[in-house]
Design a protein around this motif. Structure first.
Motif, PDB file in Angstrom:
ATOM      1  N   TYR A  41     -22.897  23.645   8.168  1.00 21.38           N
ATOM      2  CA  TYR A  41     -21.586  23.162   8.592  1.00 21.38           C
ATOM      3  C   TYR A  41     -20.812  22.604   7.400  1.00 21.38           C
ATOM      4  O   TYR A  41     -21.396  22.155   6.415  1.00 21.38           O
ATOM      5  CB  TYR A  41     -21.742  22.059   9.634  1.00 21.38           C
ATOM      6  CG  TYR A  41     -22.541  22.451  10.839  1.00 21.38           C
ATOM      7  CD1 TYR A  41     -23.894  22.124  10.947  1.00 21.38           C
ATOM      8  CD2 TYR A  41     -21.954  23.151  11.887  1.00 21.38           C
ATOM      9  CE1 TYR A  41     -24.638  22.479  12.061  1.00 21.38           C
ATOM     10  CE2 TYR A  41     -22.689  23.514  13.008  1.00 21.38           C
ATOM     11  CZ  TYR A  41     -24.025  23.177  13.076  1.00 21.38           C
ATOM     12  OH  TYR A  41     -24.764  23.539  14.186  1.00 21.38           O
ATOM     13  N   ALA A  83     -23.195  30.677  10.706  1.00 23.84           N
ATOM     14  CA  ALA A  83     -24.432  31.064  11.379  1.00 23.84           C
ATOM     15  C   ALA A  83     -25.102  32.184  10.594  1.00 23.84           C
ATOM     16  O   ALA A  83     -24.446  33.129  10.149  1.00 23.84           O
ATOM     17  CB  ALA A  83     -24.126  31.518  12.795  1.00 23.84           C
ATOM     18  N   SER A  92     -18.404  26.328  10.728  1.00 28.57           N
ATOM     19  CA  SER A  92     -19.814  26.648  10.943  1.00 28.57           C
ATOM     20  C   SER A  92     -20.120  27.973  10.263  1.00 28.57           C
ATOM     21  O   SER A  92     -19.259  28.845  10.157  1.00 28.57           O
ATOM     22  CB  SER A  92     -20.124  26.758  12.438  1.00 28.57           C
ATOM     23  OG  SER A  92     -19.867  25.554  13.105  1.00 28.57           O
ATOM     24  N   ASP A 145     -28.466  22.679  10.122  1.00 30.00           N
ATOM     25  CA  ASP A 145     -29.417  22.558  11.204  1.00 30.00           C
ATOM     26  C   ASP A 145     -30.316  23.783  11.117  1.00 30.00           C
ATOM     27  O   ASP A 145     -29.918  24.876  11.558  1.00 30.00           O
ATOM     28  CB  ASP A 145     -28.687  22.486  12.544  1.00 30.00           C
ATOM     29  CG  ASP A 145     -29.626  22.232  13.721  1.00 30.00           C
ATOM     30  OD1 ASP A 145     -30.832  22.514  13.598  1.00 30.00           O
ATOM     31  OD2 ASP A 145     -29.159  21.755  14.747  1.00 30.00           O
ATOM     32  N   ALA A 188     -32.949  24.540  12.701  1.00 33.35           N
ATOM     33  CA  ALA A 188     -33.383  25.046  14.008  1.00 33.35           C
ATOM     34  C   ALA A 188     -32.345  25.997  14.596  1.00 33.35           C
ATOM     35  O   ALA A 188     -32.691  26.869  15.402  1.00 33.35           O
ATOM     36  CB  ALA A 188     -33.637  23.889  14.956  1.00 33.35           C
ATOM     37  N   LYS A 189     -31.082  25.823  14.204  1.00 29.50           N
ATOM     38  CA  LYS A 189     -30.002  26.671  14.705  1.00 29.50           C
ATOM     39  C   LYS A 189     -29.542  27.689  13.670  1.00 29.50           C
ATOM     40  O   LYS A 189     -28.564  28.407  13.899  1.00 29.50           O
ATOM     41  CB  LYS A 189     -28.816  25.815  15.139  1.00 29.50           C
ATOM     42  CG  LYS A 189     -29.107  24.901  16.311  1.00 29.50           C
ATOM     43  CD  LYS A 189     -27.871  24.116  16.723  1.00 29.50           C
ATOM     44  CE  LYS A 189     -28.179  23.231  17.930  1.00 29.50           C
ATOM     45  NZ  LYS A 189     -26.973  22.441  18.340  1.00 29.50           N
ATOM     46  N   ASN A 190     -30.219  27.729  12.516  1.00 24.45           N
ATOM     47  CA  ASN A 190     -29.829  28.666  11.453  1.00 24.45           C
ATOM     48  C   ASN A 190     -28.344  28.541  11.114  1.00 24.45           C
ATOM     49  O   ASN A 190     -27.636  29.548  10.951  1.00 24.45           O
ATOM     50  CB  ASN A 190     -30.136  30.112  11.846  1.00 24.45           C
ATOM     51  CG  ASN A 190     -31.586  30.485  11.597  1.00 24.45           C
ATOM     52  OD1 ASN A 190     -32.429  29.619  11.410  1.00 24.45           O
ATOM     53  ND2 ASN A 190     -31.882  31.767  11.617  1.00 24.45           N
ATOM     54  N   THR A 191     -27.871  27.309  10.999  1.00 22.17           N
ATOM     55  CA  THR A 191     -26.443  27.076  10.810  1.00 22.17           C
ATOM     56  C   THR A 191     -26.199  26.003   9.759  1.00 22.17           C
ATOM     57  O   THR A 191     -26.912  24.988   9.721  1.00 22.17           O
ATOM     58  CB  THR A 191     -25.775  26.659  12.133  1.00 22.17           C
ATOM     59  OG1 THR A 191     -26.003  27.685  13.117  1.00 22.17           O
ATOM     60  CG2 THR A 191     -24.274  26.482  11.953  1.00 22.17           C
TER      61      THR A 191
END
Length: 127
Positions: free
Chosen positions: A80, A23, A21, A73, A75-78
């Motif tokens: 993968y 972030a 991940s 994603d 919305a999660k600022n991530t």
């Protein structure tokens, strides 16, 4: 300036899987094209995969195509990197980075094409 932090590295046996991940801080994450690079022992940092802002454009290096999957994603600022069927030669420090331009047209990029970098995550695949 986006700040990036990788996580999820570790030790895995050949044939196994890991998910990295990355972030990001900052409200502009969703506008960036993002990439994963890796640096194997004694080698230069090399391109692994990249994804544009919407996830609609994705490119992989030939060495990982069919085994690794990049996703994001917003919305999660991530972002993968799912790594399956790992091989000993996948052992490396993996970095995420933001691309200087939003465009993705080929499956090969250099470190000069990317600007902000994370600190890296060690992935070790035992044979």
């Amino acid at each position: 300036q986006v700040q990036l932090v990788e996580s999820g590295g570790g030790l895995v046996q050949a044939g196994g899987s890991l998910r990295l991940s990355c972030a990001a801080s900052g409200s502009t994450f969703s506008t960036y094209t993002l990439g994963w690079f890796r640096q194997r022992p004694g080698k230069e940092r090399e391109f692994v995969a990249a994804i544009n802002w919407s996830g609609g454009s994705i490119y992989y290096a030939d060495s990982v195509k069919g085994r690794f999957t990049i996703s994001r994603d917003n919305a999660k600022n991530t972002v993968y990197l799912q790594m399956d069927s790992l091989k000993h030669e996948d052992t490396a420090v993996y970095y995420c980075a933001t691309k200087r331009s939003p465009w993705l047209t080929v499956n090969y990029y250099t470190v000069a094409d990317f600007s902000s970098w994370g600190q890296g995550a060690q992935v070790t695949v035992s044979s």
